[in-house]
Write an enzyme that holds these catalytic residues in place. Sequence first.
Site, mmCIF file in Angstrom:
data_model
loop_
_atom_site.group_PDB
_atom_site.id
_atom_site.type_symbol
_atom_site.label_atom_id
_atom_site.label_comp_id
_atom_site.label_asym_id
_atom_site.label_seq_id
_atom_site.Cartn_x
_atom_site.Cartn_y
_atom_site.Cartn_z
ATOM 1 N N ARG A 73 0.388 -0.782 -0.160
ATOM 2 C CA ARG A 73 -0.369 0.469 -0.175
ATOM 3 C C ARG A 73 0.291 1.423 0.152
ATOM 4 N NH1 ARG A 73 -2.955 -1.133 4.767
ATOM 5 N NH2 ARG A 73 -2.154 -2.870 5.197
ATOM 6 N N GLU A 81 2.132 -6.517 13.761
ATOM 7 C CA GLU A 81 0.424 -6.770 14.460
ATOM 8 C C GLU A 81 -0.313 -7.765 14.432
ATOM 9 O OE1 GLU A 81 -2.312 -3.829 13.368
ATOM 10 O OE2 GLU A 81 -3.769 -4.373 14.915
#
Length: 202
Positions: A86, A123
């Site tokens: 991204r 994460e």
Amino acid sequence: MTETTKTAADSPDGRPDGSGAAAAEELRTLLLSRIQDVPDHPRPGVMFKDITPLLADAAAFGALTEALAELCVRHRADKVVGLEARGFILAAPAAVRAGIGFVPVRKAGKLPGATLGQAYELEYGTAEIEIHADALEPGDRVLVIDDVLATGGTAEASLRLIRRAGAQIAGVAVLLELGFLDGRGRLLAALDSAPLEALITV
Ligand SMILES: O=P(O)(O)OC[C@H]1O[C@H](OP(=O)(O)OP(=O)(O)O)[C@H](O)[C@@H]1O
Ligand SMILES: Nc1ncnc2[nH]cnc12
């Protein structure tokens, strides 16, 4: 009568008319309105910040590109590093707008030439990123651009790669910082006093 001319340097927010803070808040509101929360993606317990509605809105994407390009100029970057995947979408148009080159940092195994690699924790998993060993030159000032700063693992790994490639860090710029994960704290040492710019922090 005395005529005065205000320059950007006269204003704490860098604009002659002091409208910078209001413009930044307007930009922040626009961008935030185009980021969608998706619960439990890609794993239960993760609130995924989906930027695809923002990318689909030409005005919002254009304003974001302008803001990132301004950061390239403000921090005197001469290269932009974008982080797959991204990050590429945000970094490449910002580099073009700022008139400087774009260098991809890719997930391991994708770049065809000789690479430097760095493993890191996400994460929601682990990963390894790579840069072409000859992509940067000594003395290059690099702004790293990504969409989200979460734990800071990806950005930290990219800063290590850039230094190992012989270049300097002009800063890190992200669209969205997830403050509760304290990626900023994790990045402090790796930044070594270079700036971390987040257009939005939640
Ligand atoms: O601060 P961190 O905890 O490292 O997380 C942030 C990174 O996680 C996401 O990338 P992801 O690896 O999910 O890949 P994608 O851009 O290919 O979707 C995001 O685009 C950042 O690069
Ligand atoms: N919660 C999240 N949303 C979007 N991208 C991410 N990258 C890491 N954590 C993320």
